[in-house]
Scaffold this motif. Sequence first.
Motif, mmCIF file in Angstrom:
data_model
loop_
_atom_site.group_PDB
_atom_site.id
_atom_site.type_symbol
_atom_site.label_atom_id
_atom_site.label_comp_id
_atom_site.label_asym_id
_atom_site.label_seq_id
_atom_site.Cartn_x
_atom_site.Cartn_y
_atom_site.Cartn_z
ATOM 1 N N ILE A 96 -42.934 -55.469 -25.169
ATOM 2 C CA ILE A 96 -42.904 -54.683 -24.050
ATOM 3 C C ILE A 96 -41.608 -54.039 -23.926
ATOM 4 N N LEU A 97 -40.627 -55.214 -24.100
ATOM 5 C CA LEU A 97 -39.210 -54.601 -24.082
ATOM 6 C C LEU A 97 -38.568 -53.685 -25.061
ATOM 7 N N PHE A 98 -38.845 -54.027 -26.294
ATOM 8 C CA PHE A 98 -38.150 -53.097 -27.314
ATOM 9 C C PHE A 98 -38.882 -52.102 -27.598
ATOM 10 N N VAL A 99 -40.368 -52.345 -27.840
ATOM 11 C CA VAL A 99 -41.238 -51.142 -28.390
ATOM 12 C C VAL A 99 -41.144 -50.392 -27.120
ATOM 13 N N PHE A 150 -34.319 -56.670 -22.795
ATOM 14 C CA PHE A 150 -34.559 -57.196 -24.293
ATOM 15 C C PHE A 150 -32.964 -57.577 -24.715
ATOM 16 N N ALA A 151 -31.908 -56.982 -24.356
ATOM 17 C CA ALA A 151 -30.553 -57.593 -24.606
ATOM 18 C C ALA A 151 -30.094 -58.843 -24.118
ATOM 19 N N VAL A 152 -30.756 -59.177 -22.781
ATOM 20 C CA VAL A 152 -30.555 -60.484 -22.237
ATOM 21 C C VAL A 152 -31.710 -61.544 -22.967
ATOM 22 N N PHE A 153 -32.585 -61.104 -23.534
ATOM 23 C CA PHE A 153 -33.571 -62.093 -24.421
ATOM 24 C C PHE A 153 -32.491 -62.485 -25.611
#
Length: 317
Positions: free
Chosen positions: A251-254, A142-145
Amino acid sequence: MAYILLIVGFALLIKGADWFVEGASNIAGLLRVPPILVGLTIVAFGTSSPEATVSIIAALEGSADVALGNVIGSNIFNITLVVGITAMLNPLKVESETIRKEIPFTLLASAALLVLMSDMALQGFSSNLITRSDGLIFLLFFAVFMYYVFEIARKSRNNGGEAEQPVNTTWGKNTLFTLLGLAAIIFGGDLVVSNSTEIAYALGMSETLVGLTIVAIGTSLPELVTSITAALKKQSEIALGNIVGSNIFNILFVLGTSSVISPLAVNSKVFTDVVIMIVLTILLLVFSRTHSKVGKGEGAVLAAMYIAYLVYVILRN
């Protein structure tokens, strides 16, 4: 009584998301943040805030099936029915960045989910679990996004893009709207989780089914409303980017945050749903690449696929 509280919870989620998005978008305008950053973050993540609230509360209450089912069900609902209805109202223009980077990133996130939850098949464990370390991997993705999004914003600003200043708006009013929206989302999310679980037990339904259907549809209503509004205003080119952003966030954060709070046990039935989600994401990518738009016919196909999926899930239970 549980049914009434469930409806009240959904109403709070939808209205709360509306206030949150409006307030936060106006604050972004007051800060003169580039519009593309608002679209990919505040609108996409704001409409996904009900999913985040419901799944995190479910994780805290030990309802792993609701937490996981909500995210997967919401993503399938977004890809099929939300994109489908929006495209049928007005063909969806697809930005080249969405085709080349954002939809493939959604595909990568979905594949990572499938790999990280396959403990029995890949590592020979006795059960499948999305662990805290898996959650941290999701949050790193998520940090990459987010880095990618801020790079887009920086380039936009360097190229002379800037946000429009909101008309007749103040810091105080928009801060109040944002905080009230967030409070409504959190309280509404708690009502949805507790009452949908109660209804599930009363009807003999599994938590997985409720998470994949009732809760997933309810928490995805803000995306549906936002996308239909965009289509009716002939601004459909932003709608698909927002849906894709919402799915990545889900998907990534939740799931990342939910599993860091409490490791999520994975029901074996969910594997089929994740595979369906991946196949539908590939189909969306294929549709998007045809003339850089999702046409009315393709939208009808996606909407029909959701109906078929819903029938399959109900019969499977």
